[in-house]
Scaffold this active site. Structure first.
Site, PDB file in Angstrom:
ATOM      1  N   LYS A  85      53.194  21.786  22.194  1.00  0.00           N
ATOM      2  CA  LYS A  85      54.644  22.030  22.210  1.00  0.00           C
ATOM      3  C   LYS A  85      54.921  23.518  22.349  1.00  0.00           C
ATOM      4  O   LYS A  85      54.452  24.323  21.553  1.00  0.00           O
ATOM      5  CB  LYS A  85      55.264  21.494  20.907  1.00  0.00           C
ATOM      6  CG  LYS A  85      56.737  21.866  20.702  1.00  0.00           C
ATOM      7  CD  LYS A  85      57.305  21.245  19.426  1.00  0.00           C
ATOM      8  CE  LYS A  85      58.726  21.749  19.138  1.00  0.00           C
ATOM      9  NZ  LYS A  85      59.281  21.174  17.887  1.00  0.00           N
ATOM     10  N   ASP A 101      63.820  27.353  18.756  1.00  0.00           N
ATOM     11  CA  ASP A 101      64.462  26.080  18.458  1.00  0.00           C
ATOM     12  C   ASP A 101      65.666  26.312  17.553  1.00  0.00           C
ATOM     13  O   ASP A 101      65.537  26.364  16.334  1.00  0.00           O
ATOM     14  CB  ASP A 101      63.458  25.132  17.789  1.00  0.00           C
ATOM     15  CG  ASP A 101      64.077  23.777  17.464  1.00  0.00           C
ATOM     16  OD1 ASP A 101      65.198  23.509  17.945  1.00  0.00           O
ATOM     17  OD2 ASP A 101      63.425  22.992  16.742  1.00  0.00           O
ATOM     18  N   LYS A 158      70.761  23.983  13.848  1.00  0.00           N
ATOM     19  CA  LYS A 158      70.097  24.141  12.554  1.00  0.00           C
ATOM     20  C   LYS A 158      70.927  25.039  11.638  1.00  0.00           C
ATOM     21  O   LYS A 158      71.737  25.824  12.108  1.00  0.00           O
ATOM     22  CB  LYS A 158      68.729  24.822  12.764  1.00  0.00           C
ATOM     23  CG  LYS A 158      67.657  23.913  13.306  1.00  0.00           C
ATOM     24  CD  LYS A 158      66.322  24.663  13.352  1.00  0.00           C
ATOM     25  CE  LYS A 158      65.250  23.840  14.018  1.00  0.00           C
ATOM     26  NZ  LYS A 158      64.895  22.608  13.281  1.00  0.00           N
ATOM     27  N   ASP A 192      58.079  28.010  17.146  1.00  0.00           N
ATOM     28  CA  ASP A 192      58.037  26.593  17.522  1.00  0.00           C
ATOM     29  C   ASP A 192      57.222  26.353  18.798  1.00  0.00           C
ATOM     30  O   ASP A 192      57.114  25.231  19.277  1.00  0.00           O
ATOM     31  CB  ASP A 192      59.478  26.075  17.674  1.00  0.00           C
ATOM     32  CG  ASP A 192      59.621  24.596  17.360  1.00  0.00           C
ATOM     33  OD1 ASP A 192      58.735  24.042  16.694  1.00  0.00           O
ATOM     34  OD2 ASP A 192      60.619  24.000  17.801  1.00  0.00           O
ATOM     35  N   ASP A 240      68.101  18.248  17.866  1.00  0.00           N
ATOM     36  CA  ASP A 240      67.068  19.041  17.193  1.00  0.00           C
ATOM     37  C   ASP A 240      65.705  18.331  17.208  1.00  0.00           C
ATOM     38  O   ASP A 240      64.691  18.915  16.855  1.00  0.00           O
ATOM     39  CB  ASP A 240      67.500  19.334  15.746  1.00  0.00           C
ATOM     40  CG  ASP A 240      66.742  20.502  15.134  1.00  0.00           C
ATOM     41  OD1 ASP A 240      66.007  21.188  15.876  1.00  0.00           O
ATOM     42  OD2 ASP A 240      66.888  20.717  13.908  1.00  0.00           O
ATOM     43  N   GLU A 270      63.747  17.841  19.599  1.00  0.00           N
ATOM     44  CA  GLU A 270      63.464  18.184  20.995  1.00  0.00           C
ATOM     45  C   GLU A 270      61.971  18.198  21.307  1.00  0.00           C
ATOM     46  O   GLU A 270      61.580  17.971  22.452  1.00  0.00           O
ATOM     47  CB  GLU A 270      64.082  19.561  21.328  1.00  0.00           C
ATOM     48  CG  GLU A 270      63.225  20.786  20.961  1.00  0.00           C
ATOM     49  CD  GLU A 270      62.969  20.943  19.474  1.00  0.00           C
ATOM     50  OE1 GLU A 270      63.675  20.309  18.679  1.00  0.00           O
ATOM     51  OE2 GLU A 270      62.031  21.690  19.098  1.00  0.00           O
ATOM     52  N   ARG A 277      59.525  16.176  20.544  1.00  0.00           N
ATOM     53  CA  ARG A 277      59.005  14.884  21.027  1.00  0.00           C
ATOM     54  C   ARG A 277      59.456  14.607  22.453  1.00  0.00           C
ATOM     55  O   ARG A 277      58.782  13.899  23.190  1.00  0.00           O
ATOM     56  CB  ARG A 277      59.432  13.776  20.050  1.00  0.00           C
ATOM     57  CG  ARG A 277      60.910  13.630  19.946  1.00  0.00           C
ATOM     58  CD  ARG A 277      61.337  12.857  18.710  1.00  0.00           C
ATOM     59  NE  ARG A 277      61.194  13.622  17.471  1.00  0.00           N
ATOM     60  CZ  ARG A 277      61.384  13.125  16.260  1.00  0.00           C
ATOM     61  NH1 ARG A 277      61.728  11.863  16.099  1.00  0.00           N
ATOM     62  NH2 ARG A 277      61.247  13.885  15.195  1.00  0.00           N
TER      63      ARG A 277
HETATM   64  N1  BES Z   1      60.650  22.485  15.221  1.00  0.00           N
HETATM   65  C1  BES Z   1      61.238  21.535  14.348  1.00  0.00           C
HETATM   66  C2  BES Z   1      60.309  21.117  13.225  1.00  0.00           C
HETATM   67  C3  BES Z   1      60.074  22.154  12.167  1.00  0.00           C
HETATM   68  C4  BES Z   1      61.000  22.341  11.156  1.00  0.00           C
HETATM   69  C5  BES Z   1      58.903  22.881  12.155  1.00  0.00           C
HETATM   70  C6  BES Z   1      60.747  23.291  10.186  1.00  0.00           C
HETATM   71  C7  BES Z   1      58.659  23.812  11.177  1.00  0.00           C
HETATM   72  C8  BES Z   1      59.582  24.018  10.189  1.00  0.00           C
HETATM   73  C9  BES Z   1      61.609  20.268  15.144  1.00  0.00           C
HETATM   74  O1  BES Z   1      62.008  20.484  16.440  1.00  0.00           O
HETATM   75  C10 BES Z   1      62.757  19.647  14.431  1.00  0.00           C
HETATM   76  O2  BES Z   1      63.789  20.249  14.378  1.00  0.00           O
HETATM   77  N2  BES Z   1      62.557  18.429  13.927  1.00  0.00           N
HETATM   78  C11 BES Z   1      63.568  17.727  13.229  1.00  0.00           C
HETATM   79  C12 BES Z   1      63.614  16.320  13.757  1.00  0.00           C
HETATM   80  C13 BES Z   1      64.725  15.492  13.189  1.00  0.00           C
HETATM   81  C14 BES Z   1      66.056  15.982  13.702  1.00  0.00           C
HETATM   82  C15 BES Z   1      64.519  14.038  13.575  1.00  0.00           C
HETATM   83  C16 BES Z   1      63.186  17.704  11.763  1.00  0.00           C
HETATM   84  O3  BES Z   1      62.019  17.452  11.452  1.00  0.00           O
HETATM   85  O4  BES Z   1      64.060  17.977  10.929  1.00  0.00           O
HETATM   86 ZN    ZN Z   2      61.292  22.181  17.349  1.00  0.00          ZN
HETATM   87 MN    MN Z   3      64.052  20.946  16.584  1.00  0.00          MN
END
Ligand code: BES
Ligand code: ZN
Ligand code: MN
Length: 497
Positions: free
Chosen positions: A264, A269, A276, A287, A346, A348, A350
């Protein structure tokens, strides 16, 4: 880092500083301790009685001007209980040592292993030193920018010359691996304004050329021709165009099917329209760590001449809110043709991985491994202490577990159950991109699973293990570079799955 080996006895080592490892001890019986005790007028016995140094993990003590020694000082590093000592104990001890002024101010140092001839400990020791002393100085000005350690050469002192070749190879390997891990850290810590998808792609191209890895860059037009609708949906919100990188290293015979690594690469992000919270949003410059691990792993494989054919796929984009951004509720079509209802912009990572996983089919892979800072929920699975993995092949996950044991980059498998697959179904499209909070790390894995082909696959979620919050012996606060040691080890010991 230059290094040499010697069989000289401690007093004859003509270096500024001698470094010795010490498991916990309660008596001065071993040869080095006796020698040191004599040369320091009984300081070792005094120390031991005082309880100030007994070899517990993390303890250090510096003894100056040992009589009859050529070196100016001796540093003792505690290893902890002898029966609990592993290669990682040496990595940790050297990580601690790397930040001691006694070492950073020395021009030369000798590291003494005594009778120990285990190559893994030598490799870990040099890794620990290089990883522990790492500091990002590029963005500092004035005095702080000059803080570089002076140590330019390490001498490894061993008792017997037999078997040196193996130890030299281990140290060479440790240097390549530490440099790979430092590259991941450097890229991860580079702020997003200095590492846009275009800048990142150019940097990758330059590194690939330097290490003789082939590199193809798809720009936004080529990405559109590939019908990567999920990647494009994420990129749409940003003024920075996306890139898709294909790295190829051919270390194996022409007919060997490649192992494809997918990483990724979200250079920032913000969450998109599902913005966020500001708290810790700056950390989302990291990210793109999965893609950096893929890059550094393939470069290291090339430097180590690992006899495998490898492909690295790196979808690179920003995830930003704007008038052009994808909206929650929008439905997009992935490269595979499956439609995705975007519940949360958010989620994104996946989306871009879905298109990259489908692209992997082009290479008729023998296995595919993806690595990503995918879910915040990983914090509640294994925290900062290990990475959750998922997959469809026991041999592959077992190999990852073995690599984790060898490298002290821990992973543990979590399941993909039908419940999780159900949660990723949309009432109006094929899939949703968010399954909500419960088991969010596992539902993300279930989503990715719907984009894999007929091959063994593993997914590594490195959210949080990519970041060291406090500072550990060989992991200063900040980006860890987790995954590099793990994947290089995995590929080095690869067995057919
Ligand atoms: N990049 C984030 C995941 C992340 C969050 C990594 C904090 C490290 C620290 C990812 O893109 C994300 O935002 N995931 C969301 C998905 C949710 C909206 C289904 C998450 O895990 O909150
Ligand atoms: Zn992310
Ligand atoms: Mn995200």
């Amino acid at each position: 880092m230059r290094y040499t080996f010697t069989t000289e006895d401690l007093p004859n080592l003509a270096v500024d500083t001698i470094v010795c490892f010490k498991p916990e001890f309660d008596d001065v019986t071993d040869k080095t301790l006796k020698q040191l005790n004599g040369a320091t007028g009984g300081a070792i016995l005094t120390l031991l009685k005082s309880g100030e140094f007994t070899g517990k993990e993390g303890e250090t003590v510096t003894l100056y001007s040992p009589v009859g020694f050529k070196a100016r000082r001796v540093v003792l590093l505690g290893l902890g209980k002898a029966r609990k000592t592993t290669a990682d104990s040496y990595r940790r001890a050297m990580g601690v040592a790397s930040r001691l002024k006694a070492l950073s101010r020395s021009k030369s140092a000798a590291v003494c292993f005594g009778r120990l001839m285990d190559p893994a400990c030598y490799q870990a020791a040099i890794e620990g030193y290089l990883l522990g002393s790492h500091k990002l100085l590029e963005y500092k000005t004035g005095e702080a920018a000059e803080e570089k350690p002076e140590l330019g050469e390490i001498t490894f002192a061993v008792e017997k010359p037999a078997g040196l070749r193996k130890l030299e190879k281990a140290v060479d390997r440790g240097i390549v691996i530490a440099e790979g891990q430092l590259l991941v850290r450097e890229l991860a810590q580079t702020p997003s304004n200095c590492l846009t998808p275009q800048i990142y792609a150019a940097r990758i191209q330059e590194l690939a050329r330097q290490y003789r890895v082939s590199c193809r860059i798809l720009d936004e037009k080529a990405i559109a021709r590939e019908k990567m609708g999920a990647l494009l949906a994420v990129a749409k919100g940003s003024t920075e165009p996306p890139r898709f990188i294909v790295l190829q290293y051919r270390g194996g015979p022409a007919k060997q099917k490649p192992i494809v690594l997918v990483g990724k690469g979200v250079t920032f992000d913000a969450g998109g329209i599902s913005l966020k919270q500001p708290l810790n949003m700056h950390e989302m410059k990291q990210d793109m760590t999965g893609s950096a691990v893929v890059l550094a792993t393939i470069l290291a494989a090339s430097r180590l001449r690992i006899p495998r054919n490898l492909v690295g796929l790196m979808p690179i984009t920003e995830n930003m809110p704007s008038g052009h951004a994808t909206r929650p509720g929008d439905i997009v079509t992935s490269r595979m043709g499956k439609t995705i209802e975007i519940i949360n912009t958010d989620a994104e990572g996946r989306l871009i991985l879905a298109d990259a996983l489908d692209y992997a089919n082009k290479f008729d892979p023998q296995a595919v491994i993806d690595i990503a800072t995918l879910t915040g929920g990983a914090l509640y699975v294994l925290g900062y202490s290990g990475a959750p993995i998922m997959g469809n092949n026991i041999k592959l996950t077992d190999m990852l577990r073995a690599a984790a044991d060898a490298t002290a980059e821990r992973v543990w498998e979590i399941p993909i159950w039908d419940d999780f697959r159900e949660r990723m179904k949309s009432p109006i499209a094929d899939l949703v991109n968010s399954g909500g909070r419960p088991a969010a790390t596992a539902t993300a894995g279930a989503f990715l699973e719907s984009f894999i082909g007929d091959w063994p696959w593993a997914h590594i979620d490195i959210a949080y293990v990519d970041l060291e919050p406090d500072g550990k012996p060989y992991m200063p606060k900040g980006a860890t570079g987790f995954g590099l040691r793990l994947l290089v080890e995995l590929l080095s010991n690869w067995k057919k799955v």
